[in-house]
Design an enzyme around this catalytic site. Structure first.
Site, PDB file in Angstrom:
ATOM      1  N   HIS A 251     -10.202 -60.560   7.847  1.00  0.00           N
ATOM      2  CA  HIS A 251      -9.458 -61.764   8.164  1.00  0.00           C
ATOM      3  C   HIS A 251     -10.249 -62.705   9.079  1.00  0.00           C
ATOM      4  CE1 HIS A 251      -5.291 -59.849   7.095  1.00  0.00           C
ATOM      5  NE2 HIS A 251      -6.155 -59.842   6.089  1.00  0.00           N
ATOM      6  N   GLU A 253      -9.542 -64.362  11.846  1.00  0.00           N
ATOM      7  CA  GLU A 253      -9.530 -64.150  13.288  1.00  0.00           C
ATOM      8  C   GLU A 253     -10.353 -62.923  13.685  1.00  0.00           C
ATOM      9  OE1 GLU A 253      -5.216 -63.572  11.928  1.00  0.00           O
ATOM     10  OE2 GLU A 253      -7.099 -64.242  11.016  1.00  0.00           O
ATOM     11  N   CYS A 279      -1.721 -61.429  11.058  1.00  0.00           N
ATOM     12  CA  CYS A 279      -0.993 -60.226  10.658  1.00  0.00           C
ATOM     13  C   CYS A 279      -0.859 -59.318  11.889  1.00  0.00           C
ATOM     14  CB  CYS A 279      -1.734 -59.511   9.527  1.00  0.00           C
ATOM     15  SG  CYS A 279      -3.322 -58.789  10.027  1.00  0.00           S
ATOM     16  N   CYS A 282      -4.287 -57.942  13.170  1.00  0.00           N
ATOM     17  CA  CYS A 282      -5.099 -58.972  13.824  1.00  0.00           C
ATOM     18  C   CYS A 282      -4.476 -59.393  15.152  1.00  0.00           C
ATOM     19  CB  CYS A 282      -5.259 -60.182  12.911  1.00  0.00           C
ATOM     20  SG  CYS A 282      -6.400 -59.910  11.522  1.00  0.00           S
TER      21      CYS A 282
END
Length: 329
Positions: A251, A253, A279, A282
């Site tokens: 992802h 981030e 999510c 994360c």
């Protein structure tokens, strides 16, 4: 767009220029240029002296001299209003620019005389008859002198300002159209727009995401969703699906935090701008990395982060419409 304003004495030229300023124009007055030069010479900027000074400067340095001075000051402004134009030659540097308009303001002499008296533009000793004579003197002059008559004859628009300010504003709106004051982006909008640009590098077409980590308005790290460095990407070999999620992708981030760690950048106490809210996995990573503020332009799936953020003191900021952009990065 460049708007030039001229007109008879006390016809409302200053009010028109001020209103155009509120519409996003940068205002430059040729009379102000004359006053500045008069002060440099140690002269009292009376109306009579300014008229004489303007005639002198046009004769010595050319008719566009004052306009060229203000254009040098106006560099970088897309919309300009130039007021107190007194000679047709002053328009030479701007007359051929796209969207140029020469606007003449006028009003009945009796109304203009009362305005000039009320605003202290003329002394108590100036009678209405003398006011009319002064008007006539400004209407026609030699080649390098004030010549309102020739300006009025070539004007694109003539506005009779004999009513209220609101009526004048409506008439000006009809001239300039829908130009609005340029508003600077807030810091939140600025960094979120950068995150959206970062997202264009994403290589998983299930969702393009970008992230930017910022502290003290300085970008520390960026990231977008994609595969392990050196491994094939989803847009090359397809997705690696598991329970409805693509497991090939790291992802945005996570990649931003990894980039900071790789480069030895301290991100403690920073803000992260993400095109979609994190999510659960994360979110936990961001909290333990010391991120104190998470801004997102779209809420995405996991509502557990709302309660958890409150518990651990991390601020969640919804920037989906860029409202309330006063936040500090």
């Amino acid at each position: 767009m460049i708007i030039a304003i001229t007109g008879t004495n006390a016809a409302g030229k200053d009010e028109a220029a001020q209103y155009l300023e509120s519409k996003g124009f940068a205002h430059f007055s040729l009379s102000d240029e004359l006053r500045e030069i008069a002060r440099e010479r140690g002269k009292d900027p009376t109306r009579e002296y300014l008229v004489s000074l303007g005639n002198e400067l046009r004769r010595l340095y050319g008719k566009p001299y004052l306009t060229e001075r203000v254009l040098n000051k106006a560099k970088g402004n897309p919309h300009i209003v130039i007021s107190s134009v007194r000679n047709p030659g002053e328009l030479e540097p701007v007359a051929s620019t796209e969207g140029f308009k020469l606007v003449v303001l006028d009003a009945p002499a009796e109304i203009r005389y009362q305005r000039a008296r009320a605003r202290g533009r003329i002394g108590e000793e100036v009678t209405f008859e003398k006011f009319i004579r002064m008007d006539a003197e400004e209407m026609s002059g030699a080649e390098s002198e004030q010549n309102l008559h020739r300006l009025i004859a070539t004007a694109d628009v003539r506005i009779v300002n004999d009513g209220t300010l609101e009526e004048l504003h409506r008439k000006l709106d009809a001239v300039v159209g829908s130009i609005r004051r340029r508003e600077r982006a807030s810091w939140d909008e600025y960094f979120m727009n950068i995150a959206k640009q970062v997202a264009t590098r994403s290589t998983c077409d299930r969702k393009f995401c970008g992230a930017v980590i910022v502290r003290d308005r300085v970008i520390l790290s960026t990231g977008y969703n994609g595969s392990i460095s050196g491994a094939p990407h989803c847009d090359e070999v397809g997705h690696m699906m598991e329970n409805g999620h693509c497991m090939r992708t790291i992802h945005a981030e996570m990649n931003a935090v990894a980039q900071a760690a790789k480069n030895g950048v301290n991100i403690h106490g920073s803000t992260i701008y993400i095109t979609a809210s994190p999510c659960w996995t994360c979110f936990k990573l961001l909290c333990n990395a010391g991120i104190k503020r998470i801004c997102y332009s779209e809420f995405y799936r996991d509502e557990r982060i709302i309660e958890a953020a409150e518990q651990v003191g991390v601020e969640l900021v919804d920037l989906s419409r860029f409202v309330g952009g006063d936040g500090e990065a």
